[in-house]
Design a protein around this motif. Structure first.
Motif, PDB file in Angstrom:
ATOM      1  N   ASP A 172     -35.878 -33.062  18.211  1.00 44.19           N
ATOM      2  CA  ASP A 172     -36.293 -33.828  17.403  1.00 44.19           C
ATOM      3  C   ASP A 172     -37.449 -34.525  17.760  1.00 44.19           C
ATOM      4  O   ASP A 172     -38.450 -35.206  16.900  1.00 44.19           O
ATOM      5  CB  ASP A 172     -35.347 -35.076  16.869  1.00 44.19           C
ATOM      6  N   MET A 173     -38.198 -34.215  18.924  1.00 42.04           N
ATOM      7  CA  MET A 173     -39.501 -34.816  19.437  1.00 42.04           C
ATOM      8  C   MET A 173     -39.966 -33.842  20.525  1.00 42.04           C
ATOM      9  O   MET A 173     -38.954 -33.224  21.295  1.00 42.04           O
ATOM     10  CB  MET A 173     -39.317 -36.129  20.261  1.00 42.04           C
ATOM     11  N   GLU A 174     -41.118 -33.287  20.289  1.00 38.23           N
ATOM     12  CA  GLU A 174     -41.580 -32.212  21.189  1.00 38.23           C
ATOM     13  C   GLU A 174     -42.992 -32.688  21.505  1.00 38.23           C
ATOM     14  O   GLU A 174     -43.611 -33.547  20.820  1.00 38.23           O
ATOM     15  CB  GLU A 174     -41.367 -30.819  20.652  1.00 38.23           C
ATOM     16  N   GLN A 175     -43.850 -31.732  22.410  1.00 35.95           N
ATOM     17  CA  GLN A 175     -44.990 -32.331  22.744  1.00 35.95           C
ATOM     18  C   GLN A 175     -46.129 -32.010  21.353  1.00 35.95           C
ATOM     19  O   GLN A 175     -47.304 -32.786  21.478  1.00 35.95           O
ATOM     20  CB  GLN A 175     -45.506 -30.851  23.797  1.00 35.95           C
ATOM     21  N   HIS A 176     -46.020 -31.372  20.623  1.00 35.76           N
ATOM     22  CA  HIS A 176     -46.626 -31.255  19.364  1.00 35.76           C
ATOM     23  C   HIS A 176     -46.213 -32.398  18.310  1.00 35.76           C
ATOM     24  O   HIS A 176     -46.864 -32.307  17.021  1.00 35.76           O
ATOM     25  CB  HIS A 176     -46.567 -29.831  18.701  1.00 35.76           C
ATOM     26  N   ILE A 177     -45.227 -33.080  18.306  1.00 35.70           N
ATOM     27  CA  ILE A 177     -44.871 -34.328  17.574  1.00 35.70           C
ATOM     28  C   ILE A 177     -45.505 -35.597  17.810  1.00 35.70           C
ATOM     29  O   ILE A 177     -45.207 -36.044  18.923  1.00 35.70           O
ATOM     30  CB  ILE A 177     -43.297 -34.095  17.290  1.00 35.70           C
ATOM     31  N   THR A 178     -46.079 -36.215  16.811  1.00 33.85           N
ATOM     32  CA  THR A 178     -46.712 -37.683  17.411  1.00 33.85           C
ATOM     33  C   THR A 178     -45.464 -38.680  17.052  1.00 33.85           C
ATOM     34  O   THR A 178     -44.320 -38.464  16.276  1.00 33.85           O
ATOM     35  CB  THR A 178     -47.704 -37.784  16.682  1.00 33.85           C
ATOM     36  N   PRO A 179     -45.520 -39.831  17.695  1.00 32.11           N
ATOM     37  CA  PRO A 179     -44.513 -40.979  17.544  1.00 32.11           C
ATOM     38  C   PRO A 179     -44.473 -41.399  15.979  1.00 32.11           C
ATOM     39  O   PRO A 179     -43.642 -41.773  15.594  1.00 32.11           O
ATOM     40  CB  PRO A 179     -45.199 -42.070  18.149  1.00 32.11           C
ATOM     41  N   VAL A 180     -45.647 -41.094  15.355  1.00 34.23           N
ATOM     42  CA  VAL A 180     -45.914 -41.575  14.014  1.00 34.23           C
ATOM     43  C   VAL A 180     -44.910 -40.690  13.002  1.00 34.23           C
ATOM     44  O   VAL A 180     -44.353 -41.031  12.216  1.00 34.23           O
ATOM     45  CB  VAL A 180     -47.415 -41.639  13.475  1.00 34.23           C
ATOM     46  N   GLU A 181     -45.202 -39.506  13.242  1.00 41.69           N
ATOM     47  CA  GLU A 181     -44.361 -38.192  12.709  1.00 41.69           C
ATOM     48  C   GLU A 181     -42.776 -38.474  12.953  1.00 41.69           C
ATOM     49  O   GLU A 181     -42.100 -37.975  12.066  1.00 41.69           O
ATOM     50  CB  GLU A 181     -44.825 -37.084  13.144  1.00 41.69           C
ATOM     51  N   ALA A 182     -42.632 -38.811  14.089  1.00 39.66           N
ATOM     52  CA  ALA A 182     -41.026 -39.010  14.654  1.00 39.66           C
ATOM     53  C   ALA A 182     -40.612 -40.174  13.940  1.00 39.66           C
ATOM     54  O   ALA A 182     -39.350 -40.446  14.195  1.00 39.66           O
ATOM     55  CB  ALA A 182     -40.957 -39.047  16.141  1.00 39.66           C
ATOM     56  N   GLY A 183     -41.406 -41.247  13.319  1.00 36.10           N
ATOM     57  CA  GLY A 183     -40.902 -42.382  12.650  1.00 36.10           C
ATOM     58  C   GLY A 183     -40.567 -43.311  13.702  1.00 36.10           C
ATOM     59  O   GLY A 183     -39.841 -44.559  13.555  1.00 36.10           O
ATOM     60  N   LEU A 184     -41.423 -43.364  14.756  1.00 33.88           N
ATOM     61  CA  LEU A 184     -41.242 -44.547  15.840  1.00 33.88           C
ATOM     62  C   LEU A 184     -42.543 -45.339  15.775  1.00 33.88           C
ATOM     63  O   LEU A 184     -43.097 -45.849  17.083  1.00 33.88           O
ATOM     64  CB  LEU A 184     -41.291 -43.697  17.169  1.00 33.88           C
ATOM     65  N   SER A 185     -43.475 -45.471  14.798  1.00 34.18           N
ATOM     66  CA  SER A 185     -44.515 -46.344  14.770  1.00 34.18           C
ATOM     67  C   SER A 185     -44.185 -47.639  15.151  1.00 34.18           C
ATOM     68  O   SER A 185     -45.042 -48.438  15.607  1.00 34.18           O
ATOM     69  CB  SER A 185     -45.011 -46.303  13.303  1.00 34.18           C
ATOM     70  N   TRP A 186     -42.868 -48.033  14.673  1.00 33.62           N
ATOM     71  CA  TRP A 186     -42.670 -49.513  15.308  1.00 33.62           C
ATOM     72  C   TRP A 186     -42.906 -49.541  16.710  1.00 33.62           C
ATOM     73  O   TRP A 186     -43.060 -50.851  17.177  1.00 33.62           O
ATOM     74  CB  TRP A 186     -41.094 -49.782  14.702  1.00 33.62           C
ATOM     75  N   ALA A 187     -42.507 -48.412  17.460  1.00 32.47           N
ATOM     76  CA  ALA A 187     -42.752 -48.615  19.076  1.00 32.47           C
ATOM     77  C   ALA A 187     -44.170 -48.842  19.512  1.00 32.47           C
ATOM     78  O   ALA A 187     -44.291 -49.122  20.685  1.00 32.47           O
ATOM     79  CB  ALA A 187     -41.911 -47.441  19.554  1.00 32.47           C
ATOM     80  N   ILE A 188     -45.061 -48.629  18.622  1.00 34.19           N
ATOM     81  CA  ILE A 188     -46.657 -48.914  19.100  1.00 34.19           C
ATOM     82  C   ILE A 188     -46.893 -50.512  18.919  1.00 34.19           C
ATOM     83  O   ILE A 188     -46.780 -50.825  17.837  1.00 34.19           O
ATOM     84  CB  ILE A 188     -47.425 -47.905  18.306  1.00 34.19           C
ATOM     85  N   GLY A 189     -47.160 -50.934  20.277  1.00 34.38           N
ATOM     86  CA  GLY A 189     -47.512 -52.460  20.129  1.00 34.38           C
ATOM     87  C   GLY A 189     -48.701 -52.655  19.408  1.00 34.38           C
ATOM     88  O   GLY A 189     -49.694 -51.962  19.294  1.00 34.38           O
ATOM     89  N   LYS A 190     -48.568 -53.992  18.808  1.00 39.45           N
ATOM     90  CA  LYS A 190     -49.809 -54.298  17.940  1.00 39.45           C
ATOM     91  C   LYS A 190     -50.961 -54.561  18.588  1.00 39.45           C
ATOM     92  O   LYS A 190     -52.223 -54.023  18.377  1.00 39.45           O
ATOM     93  CB  LYS A 190     -49.506 -55.851  17.240  1.00 39.45           C
TER      94      LYS A 190
END
Length: 407
Positions: free
Chosen positions: A280-298
């Motif tokens: 579900d995650m690989e080198q060509h998949i970004t955190p945004v595409e993976a639904g993990l935008s919440w994990a990016i600190g403000k």
């Protein structure tokens, strides 16, 4: 996995087989001997563990019960998992936090001492090198665990950047905890069972909290986290004490917590909507595409000082072209790489993980679809073995999570 089990059968028959079969059996034995073994390997075998190769290790896929039963028991009572194939490491030094923040998307500095978070190591294109749980023990000590299948590339990546960082005057060093084993105790009986083995008040320890404590008399790193969606803990214990701790946990639960293998672990994490790196995650998949935008600190978004920040920040502003979604599917269970098509026959994405949910008694899957097709309730088709079946986007997690948080 089936191949190794078949080869093991050949090995048992080798004494009565022709030369070619004996050769194959010998090759299987040699391949098995090359696999790394955790401190609990003999314990698994003694308890009926069916051992299979996984990320270079010989690991139990299940025990004497079925994967279905083991999955349900973890949610009803508890499961004890050997996850010692994963790699724990510590970063120490005055600049441990700024160094790590140059490689991951989390705001590590903002964490309180003794707390952690999920994060992603990114590459220059914003893709995911690996996902990891990182814990801020103190301002000068970070503890993290990386995936077994990513160990070599992760360590090489960290080491190369650490060398360059220190050459510029930085102060950070590392220790890889190969002297320790990692156990995961998950499910509703995890806390009451573990409480019988420690004087620490676990009721005051919440999801993602970390402590250095004695458990059953052994010095452990304890994190209230897991990979099942249930309340639970990951316990880093000196390897020489791992078997005794596993025995103590099983005994204190009076048989309700069972040894649980990789098969149930995969069902549990899929039901919880959690990513499996490599699927579900690989080198060509970004955190945004993976639904993990919440994990990016403000603060990290504002400063943009991590690898691939330009790509990731652009996706946050404009939206990604693809998105990870959960789905309920009909027909046979959809597996990784099953194609997803619109009602008009247009290819819109593919499944990355899928299977039959032991707890929901229906087919569930996750995968990536074109933006616009990602909203809950969107219907399309999934192609399994050349035939099309109905699929509908469903919010994740499929099974509600039960993380222990302050009320």
């Amino acid at each position: 996995m089936r191949g190794l089990l078949a080869c093991a059968t050949l090995a048992r028959r080798a004494a009565f087989a022709p030369a070619r079969v004996r050769h194959l059996a010998g090759a299987a034995e040699a391949a098995e001997a090359e696999l790394k073994k955790t401190a609990l390997y003999d314990f698994h075998v003694a308890h009926g563990g069916k051992m299979v190769p996984f990320a270079g290790w010989s690991m139990p896929i299940q025990y004497r019960d079925s994967i279905m039963d083991s999955t349900v028991n973890c949610r009803a009572n508890g499961g004890l998992f050997d996850v010692a194939h994963m790699c724990g490491l510590s970063l120490r030094g005055r600049d441990a936090i700024p160094f790590l923040e140059s490689l991951v998307i989390a705001d590590v500095a903002a964490l309180r001492d003794g707390t952690g978070t999920l994060t992603v190591f990114t590459n220059e294109k914003g893709g995911a090198i690996d996902d990891s749980v990182v814990t801020k023990v103190t301002d000068q000590h970070i503890y993290l665990v990386v995936n077994a299948g990513c160990r070599d590339k992760d360590l090489a990546h960290i080491e190369a950047h650490m060398e360059a960082f220190n050459k510029k005057g930085g102060d950070v060093k590392w220790h890889i905890h190969d002297e320790r084993s990692l156990l995961a105790l998950q499910g509703p009986l995890a806390a009451p069972t573990l409480q019988l083995l420690t004087k620490e008040d676990l009721s005051k320890m919440y999801f993602s909290d970390f402590k250095l404590i004695d458990i059953n008399g052994y010095s452990c790193f304890l994190t209230r986290t897991g990979y099942t969606g249930e309340d639970g803990f990951e316990i880093s214990v000196p390897s020489e004490n791992a078997v005794d701790l596993a025995k103590a946990i099983l005994e204190k639960s009076e048989g309700k917590v069972r040894l649980t293998g990789l098969g149930a672990r995969d069902s549990l994490r899929l039901e919880a909507g959690l990513c499996l790196y490599g699927n579900d995650m690989e080198q060509h998949i970004t955190p945004v595409e993976a639904g993990l935008s919440w994990a990016i600190g403000k603060r990290r978004k504002a400063e943009g000082d991590f690898l691939g920040a330009d790509v990731i920040l652009k996706q946050l502003q404009e939206g990604p072209k693809i998105r990870r979604v959960g789905m309920i599917t009909q027909g046979p269970p959809a597996r990784s790489h099953s194609e997803l098509v619109s009602s008009s026959g247009e290819s819109i994405g593919e499944v990355t993980s899928g299977g039959f949910s032991p707890c929901l008694k229906k087919n569930i899957a996750m995968g990536y679809v074109k933006s616009g097709m990602h909203k809950a309730g969107t219907e399309f088709k999934v192609v399994v073995r050349g035939k099309s079946y109905d699929a509908v986007v469903t919010k994740m997690p499929f099974v509600p999570t039960k993380y222990y948080k302050p009320s």
